[in-house]
Design a protein around this motif. Sequence first.
Motif, mmCIF file in Angstrom:
data_model
loop_
_atom_site.group_PDB
_atom_site.id
_atom_site.type_symbol
_atom_site.label_atom_id
_atom_site.label_comp_id
_atom_site.label_asym_id
_atom_site.label_seq_id
_atom_site.Cartn_x
_atom_site.Cartn_y
_atom_site.Cartn_z
ATOM 1 N N ARG A 1 0.840 -1.188 0.000
ATOM 2 C CA ARG A 1 0.000 0.000 0.000
ATOM 3 C C ARG A 1 0.875 1.238 0.000
ATOM 4 N NH1 ARG A 1 -3.424 0.672 4.792
ATOM 5 N NH2 ARG A 1 -1.848 -0.530 5.927
ATOM 6 N N ARG A 2 0.592 2.151 -0.905
ATOM 7 C CA ARG A 2 1.367 3.380 -0.953
ATOM 8 C C ARG A 2 1.073 4.220 0.281
ATOM 9 N NH1 ARG A 2 1.458 8.187 -5.572
ATOM 10 N NH2 ARG A 2 3.418 9.095 -4.825
ATOM 11 N N ASN A 3 2.088 4.937 0.745
ATOM 12 C CA ASN A 3 1.945 5.794 1.908
ATOM 13 C C ASN A 3 0.961 6.921 1.603
ATOM 14 O OD1 ASN A 3 2.273 7.279 4.248
ATOM 15 N ND2 ASN A 3 4.366 7.953 3.771
ATOM 16 N N PRO A 4 -0.162 6.997 2.310
ATOM 17 C CA PRO A 4 -1.136 8.061 2.042
ATOM 18 C C PRO A 4 -0.782 9.373 2.726
ATOM 19 C CG PRO A 4 -1.975 6.644 3.772
ATOM 20 C CD PRO A 4 -0.651 6.052 3.336
ATOM 21 N N GLY A 5 0.159 9.326 3.666
ATOM 22 C CA GLY A 5 0.450 10.495 4.484
ATOM 23 C C GLY A 5 -0.442 10.530 5.711
ATOM 24 N N PHE A 6 0.052 11.153 6.767
ATOM 25 C CA PHE A 6 -0.666 11.223 8.030
ATOM 26 C C PHE A 6 -0.499 12.613 8.623
ATOM 27 C CE2 PHE A 6 0.510 6.867 7.267
ATOM 28 C CZ PHE A 6 -0.613 6.135 7.645
ATOM 29 N N ILE B 1 11.934 3.768 9.856
ATOM 30 C CA ILE B 1 11.030 3.069 8.927
ATOM 31 C C ILE B 1 10.317 1.929 9.649
ATOM 32 C CG2 ILE B 1 11.006 1.516 6.925
ATOM 33 C CD1 ILE B 1 13.139 3.326 5.661
ATOM 34 N N ARG B 2 11.086 1.185 10.447
ATOM 35 C CA ARG B 2 10.494 0.067 11.191
ATOM 36 C C ARG B 2 9.467 0.562 12.199
ATOM 37 N NH1 ARG B 2 14.918 -3.412 13.898
ATOM 38 N NH2 ARG B 2 14.856 -1.787 15.497
ATOM 39 N N TRP B 3 9.785 1.623 12.914
ATOM 40 C CA TRP B 3 8.862 2.189 13.906
ATOM 41 C C TRP B 3 7.597 2.707 13.210
ATOM 42 C CZ3 TRP B 3 10.388 6.727 17.722
ATOM 43 C CH2 TRP B 3 9.414 6.815 18.732
ATOM 44 N N PHE B 4 7.790 3.382 12.099
ATOM 45 C CA PHE B 4 6.652 3.908 11.340
ATOM 46 C C PHE B 4 5.739 2.776 10.882
ATOM 47 C CE2 PHE B 4 4.589 5.668 7.523
ATOM 48 C CZ PHE B 4 4.178 6.927 7.984
ATOM 49 N N HIS B 5 6.336 1.677 10.423
ATOM 50 C CA HIS B 5 5.545 0.526 9.972
ATOM 51 C C HIS B 5 4.792 -0.088 11.133
ATOM 52 C CE1 HIS B 5 5.181 -3.852 8.801
ATOM 53 N NE2 HIS B 5 4.493 -3.240 7.869
ATOM 54 N N GLU B 6 5.431 -0.166 12.285
ATOM 55 C CA GLU B 6 4.767 -0.727 13.467
ATOM 56 C C GLU B 6 3.554 0.109 13.875
ATOM 57 O OE1 GLU B 6 7.940 -0.761 16.251
ATOM 58 O OE2 GLU B 6 8.802 -2.664 15.540
ATOM 59 N N GLU B 7 3.652 1.420 13.722
ATOM 60 C CA GLU B 7 2.579 2.309 14.150
ATOM 61 C C GLU B 7 1.467 2.466 13.107
ATOM 62 O OE1 GLU B 7 2.205 3.736 17.096
ATOM 63 O OE2 GLU B 7 4.069 2.904 17.900
ATOM 64 N N THR B 8 1.817 2.410 11.832
ATOM 65 C CA THR B 8 0.845 2.736 10.775
ATOM 66 C C THR B 8 0.506 1.568 9.858
ATOM 67 O OG1 THR B 8 2.512 3.409 9.140
ATOM 68 C CG2 THR B 8 1.779 5.087 10.730
ATOM 69 N N GLY B 9 1.368 0.534 9.822
ATOM 70 C CA GLY B 9 1.174 -0.567 8.888
ATOM 71 C C GLY B 9 1.656 -0.265 7.484
ATOM 72 N N ILE B 10 2.265 0.910 7.264
ATOM 73 C CA ILE B 10 2.719 1.328 5.940
ATOM 74 C C ILE B 10 4.218 1.057 5.790
ATOM 75 C CG2 ILE B 10 3.007 3.284 4.374
ATOM 76 C CD1 ILE B 10 0.132 2.397 4.665
ATOM 77 N N GLU B 11 4.589 0.437 4.681
ATOM 78 C CA GLU B 11 5.990 0.136 4.390
ATOM 79 C C GLU B 11 6.601 1.279 3.577
ATOM 80 O OE1 GLU B 11 5.424 -4.721 3.991
ATOM 81 O OE2 GLU B 11 5.401 -3.446 2.190
ATOM 82 N N ILE B 12 7.687 1.826 4.083
ATOM 83 C CA ILE B 12 8.385 2.929 3.426
ATOM 84 C C ILE B 12 9.712 2.418 2.876
ATOM 85 C CG2 ILE B 12 9.374 5.243 3.710
ATOM 86 C CD1 ILE B 12 6.338 5.137 4.036
ATOM 87 N N GLY B 13 10.065 2.882 1.683
ATOM 88 C CA GLY B 13 11.317 2.468 1.076
ATOM 89 C C GLY B 13 12.505 3.256 1.603
ATOM 90 N N TYR B 14 13.688 2.671 1.425
ATOM 91 C CA TYR B 14 14.927 3.309 1.870
ATOM 92 C C TYR B 14 15.937 3.307 0.736
ATOM 93 C CZ TYR B 14 19.301 4.231 4.234
ATOM 94 O OH TYR B 14 20.505 4.785 4.590
ATOM 95 N N LYS B 15 16.620 4.453 0.548
ATOM 96 C CA LYS B 15 17.612 4.558 -0.523
ATOM 97 C C LYS B 15 18.885 5.226 -0.001
ATOM 98 C CE LYS B 15 18.417 6.581 -5.115
ATOM 99 N NZ LYS B 15 17.815 7.335 -6.253
ATOM 100 N N PRO B 16 19.951 4.456 0.230
ATOM 101 C CA PRO B 16 21.248 5.070 0.514
ATOM 102 C C PRO B 16 21.891 5.512 -0.795
ATOM 103 C CG PRO B 16 21.444 2.679 0.568
ATOM 104 C CD PRO B 16 20.000 2.988 0.291
ATOM 105 N N ALA B 17 22.536 6.663 -0.786
ATOM 106 C CA ALA B 17 23.136 7.183 -2.016
ATOM 107 C C ALA B 17 24.401 7.957 -1.678
ATOM 108 C CB ALA B 17 22.151 8.088 -2.747
ATOM 109 N N GLY B 18 25.356 7.883 -2.586
ATOM 110 C CA GLY B 18 26.598 8.614 -2.415
ATOM 111 C C GLY B 18 27.679 7.774 -1.768
ATOM 112 N N GLY B 19 28.714 7.470 -2.510
ATOM 113 C CA GLY B 19 29.856 6.752 -1.944
ATOM 114 C C GLY B 19 29.735 5.243 -1.927
#
Length: 345
Positions: free
Chosen positions: A32-37, A267-285
């Motif tokens: 499910r896409r993050n709807p925002g809160f 991200i993990r805490w947010f998922h625990e509270e909302t049920g929404i999975e958020i992506g993560y992108k490390p960049a640079g180096g």
Amino acid sequence: MELRVVDQPAGTKPAAAAKSKDPAGSPAGSHRRNPGFPLDLDWVERVRMNRSALERRAATLPARRTVKKDWQAAWLLKAITLMDLTTLNSDDTPGRVERLCAKARHPVRQDIIDGLGVADLEVKPAAVCVYHSFVKTAVEALKGTGINVAAVSTAFPHGLAPLSTRLAEIEASVADGANEIDIVIERGMVLRGDWQALYDEVRAMRRACGDAHIKTILGTGELATQTNVAKASLVCMLAGADFIKTSTGKEKVNANLQTSLSMVRMIRWFHEETGIEIGYKPAGGIATAKLSLDYMALIKEELGTHWLQPHLFRFGASSLLTDIERQLEHTLTGHYAADYRMPMV
């Protein structure tokens, strides 16, 4: 299929672990896409990060989590499908972008693919990331491949243009065909603790993106503390970010494992509270195959194997693919090829 290493079922071919039915990163059916809160300032103020503990935890990952031989090849093939191939240079040209897109179509030399026996996997990166000026060029060059086109917008890399200008740039990139937008936040808002202003801007940018997914670049090397990084991560997720991303690649300090831990744990805490999975992108180096494996191990341990999918994890990379391709050839031949045998552009 999801990549599995430590808990790979007996009898499964290692290379099969790299297979993804949709390497372009389209969300899985259950995602499910993050709807925002609404902005929860009480939650933001509760966020604390222990820098020393993060550094100790990050230091253990490279030593404890290693994979070898065929299993390493499987992880590296998977890493390619999690990659945003990127060119963000002041001397970019349409020709350079077209060559990068050609590499995205065929990221690994065919003789290596045939030698590994993985031709049926159709390994491709998740996206090609370019400046707004080259979105149309990339869209045309990638037509029919399923590879996403990501545009860096909002006055990249500093994000200090007027908000109206930044929103107009997002809308222009979407109109040109970009289906992912990498935006940059104004770091001063974080340093001032002006969370309402940050939330409002990211929310406006999310609306401007429409159906295109939004990745929020925090510029973590300029946020002073890990607690600031964590709070900014939370505010951006509450505002509707689909991904949170470390850096533009232009800062003095870019992605590292301890900062990644701060963001991933939010991200993990947010998922625990909302049920929404958020992506993560490390960049640079992130330029070596070994370092990409360290990041994948971090995601597996902190969020689970499920997160090692293109709609939940990406590498922002310009030179990483070259080293991965060299490592894959070493798996076959026992020798490392010169860089020029795997040119990017």
